[in-house]
Design a protein around this motif. Sequence first.
Motif, short mmCIF file in Angstrom:
data_model
loop_
_atom_site.label_atom_id
_atom_site.label_comp_id
_atom_site.label_asym_id
_atom_site.label_seq_id
_atom_site.Cartn_x
_atom_site.Cartn_y
_atom_site.Cartn_z
N ASN A 81 0.80 -1.22 0.00
CA ASN A 81 0.00 0.00 0.00
C ASN A 81 0.84 1.28 0.00
N PRO A 82 1.73 1.44 -1.00
CA PRO A 82 2.60 2.62 -1.00
C PRO A 82 1.85 3.90 -1.36
N LYS A 83 2.41 5.05 -0.94
CA LYS A 83 1.88 6.35 -1.34
C LYS A 83 2.36 6.71 -2.74
N VAL A 84 3.57 6.31 -3.08
CA VAL A 84 4.17 6.61 -4.37
C VAL A 84 4.64 5.30 -5.00
N LEU A 85 4.19 5.04 -6.22
CA LEU A 85 4.58 3.84 -6.95
C LEU A 85 5.13 4.25 -8.30
N ASN A 86 6.40 3.98 -8.53
CA ASN A 86 7.06 4.35 -9.78
C ASN A 86 7.36 3.09 -10.59
N LEU A 87 6.64 2.95 -11.69
CA LEU A 87 6.85 1.84 -12.62
C LEU A 87 7.31 2.35 -13.99
N LYS A 88 7.89 3.53 -14.00
CA LYS A 88 8.31 4.19 -15.23
C LYS A 88 9.37 3.36 -15.98
N LYS A 89 9.29 3.40 -17.31
CA LYS A 89 10.28 2.80 -18.20
C LYS A 89 10.50 1.31 -17.96
N ASN A 90 9.42 0.59 -17.83
CA ASN A 90 9.50 -0.86 -17.77
C ASN A 90 8.98 -1.40 -19.10
N ARG A 91 8.55 -2.61 -19.13
CA ARG A 91 8.07 -3.20 -20.37
C ARG A 91 6.60 -3.59 -20.25
N LEU A 92 5.83 -2.71 -19.65
CA LEU A 92 4.40 -2.98 -19.47
C LEU A 92 3.64 -2.64 -20.74
N THR A 93 2.63 -3.44 -21.04
CA THR A 93 1.77 -3.21 -22.19
C THR A 93 0.32 -3.23 -21.72
N HIS A 94 -0.61 -3.22 -22.67
CA HIS A 94 -2.04 -3.27 -22.30
C HIS A 94 -2.38 -4.58 -21.57
N ARG A 95 -1.51 -5.56 -21.66
CA ARG A 95 -1.77 -6.84 -20.98
C ARG A 95 -1.58 -6.75 -19.46
N CYS A 96 -1.09 -5.63 -18.97
CA CYS A 96 -0.89 -5.47 -17.52
C CYS A 96 -2.17 -4.99 -16.82
N VAL A 97 -3.24 -4.83 -17.56
CA VAL A 97 -4.47 -4.24 -17.03
C VAL A 97 -4.98 -4.97 -15.79
N ASP A 98 -5.08 -6.28 -15.81
CA ASP A 98 -5.59 -7.01 -14.66
C ASP A 98 -4.71 -6.80 -13.43
N SER A 99 -3.40 -6.79 -13.63
CA SER A 99 -2.48 -6.56 -12.51
C SER A 99 -2.65 -5.16 -11.96
N MET A 100 -2.78 -4.16 -12.84
CA MET A 100 -2.96 -2.78 -12.37
C MET A 100 -4.30 -2.64 -11.63
N ARG A 101 -5.33 -3.30 -12.12
CA ARG A 101 -6.62 -3.27 -11.41
C ARG A 101 -6.46 -3.83 -10.01
N ARG A 102 -5.74 -4.94 -9.91
CA ARG A 102 -5.54 -5.58 -8.60
C ARG A 102 -4.77 -4.64 -7.66
N ILE A 103 -3.75 -4.01 -8.17
CA ILE A 103 -2.96 -3.09 -7.35
C ILE A 103 -3.81 -1.90 -6.93
N LEU A 104 -4.50 -1.27 -7.86
CA LEU A 104 -5.25 -0.05 -7.57
C LEU A 104 -6.50 -0.29 -6.74
N HIS A 105 -7.11 -1.46 -6.87
CA HIS A 105 -8.35 -1.75 -6.16
C HIS A 105 -8.19 -1.65 -4.65
N TYR A 106 -7.04 -2.04 -4.13
CA TYR A 106 -6.84 -2.07 -2.69
C TYR A 106 -6.09 -0.87 -2.13
N GLN A 107 -5.77 0.08 -2.97
CA GLN A 107 -4.98 1.22 -2.51
C GLN A 107 -5.84 2.21 -1.74
N THR A 108 -5.35 2.55 -0.57
CA THR A 108 -6.05 3.54 0.24
C THR A 108 -5.24 4.82 0.40
N VAL A 109 -3.93 4.75 0.14
CA VAL A 109 -3.09 5.93 0.33
C VAL A 109 -2.28 6.31 -0.90
N LEU A 110 -2.37 5.54 -1.98
CA LEU A 110 -1.57 5.83 -3.18
C LEU A 110 -1.93 7.20 -3.73
#
Length: 186
Positions: free
Chosen positions: A96-125
Motif C-alpha cells: 500500500n505505498p503512497k508513491v509507486l514508480n513503474l516508469k520505463k519498464n516493459r508494461l503493455t495493455h496486458r498489464c491491465v488485470d495486474s494494475m486493477r488488482r494493485i489499484l483496487h486495494y490502494q487507500t493511500v496511493l
Amino acid sequence: PLLAVTIARSHTHLLSVSLDYNELGDAGLMALVPNLVRCSKLAQLGLGHCGLSTASVPVIREVLSKCRRLNRLNLQQCAVDDRALKDLAAEIASSNPKVLNLKKNRLTHRCVDSMRRILHYQTVLTCLDLSFNLIGDKGLVGIRDAFMSCYALVDVKLEGTGITAPSLATLAELLTCWPQLKTLDV
C-alpha cells in the motif's frame, strides 16, 4: 558485502534504502535480501536503474512481503514486464505505498488485470508513474475504472505510453469523474 553488513546492523531502525542508479544487478539484490527482509520499518525502497532483470522478481516479491510499511516504491526501469507485474501485484497492493514508480519498464495493455488488482486495494496511493510503458489506448480503457476507485490518487503520469487521440474521450471522462486528480501527465 559492506552494504549488506551495514543494513544488517541497522535493520531495526532503517527507514529508507535507495539503491537507485547503481550497478547492483540480480546477484547484488539477492545478496542483500536476507538483511532487507528484516527491515520491518522500511518506508522507502528504491530499486530504479540498478541493472535488475526479471530474474529478480521473486526476490523483490520476498522483500515486499516483509516490508508492509512502504510509502515509496521505485521500480523504475527494473525490467518489470506484464508477467512480472502479475507476480508482484499482490505484494505491491499489500504494501500500500503512497508513491509507486513503474516508469520505463516493459508494461503493455496486458498489464491491465495486474494494475486493477494493485489499484483496487490502494487507500493511500497518491502518485502513480506508468510513463514510457506501452500501455496504449486499450490499456487506458482497461484501467480507467480502477483509477477512479483509487480515491487518494492525485498524480498520474502516463507520458510516452502510446495513448492516442481516440483515447481523449477516456481522458476527458477521467478528468470530469475524478475531482481529486491534480496532475495528469500524458
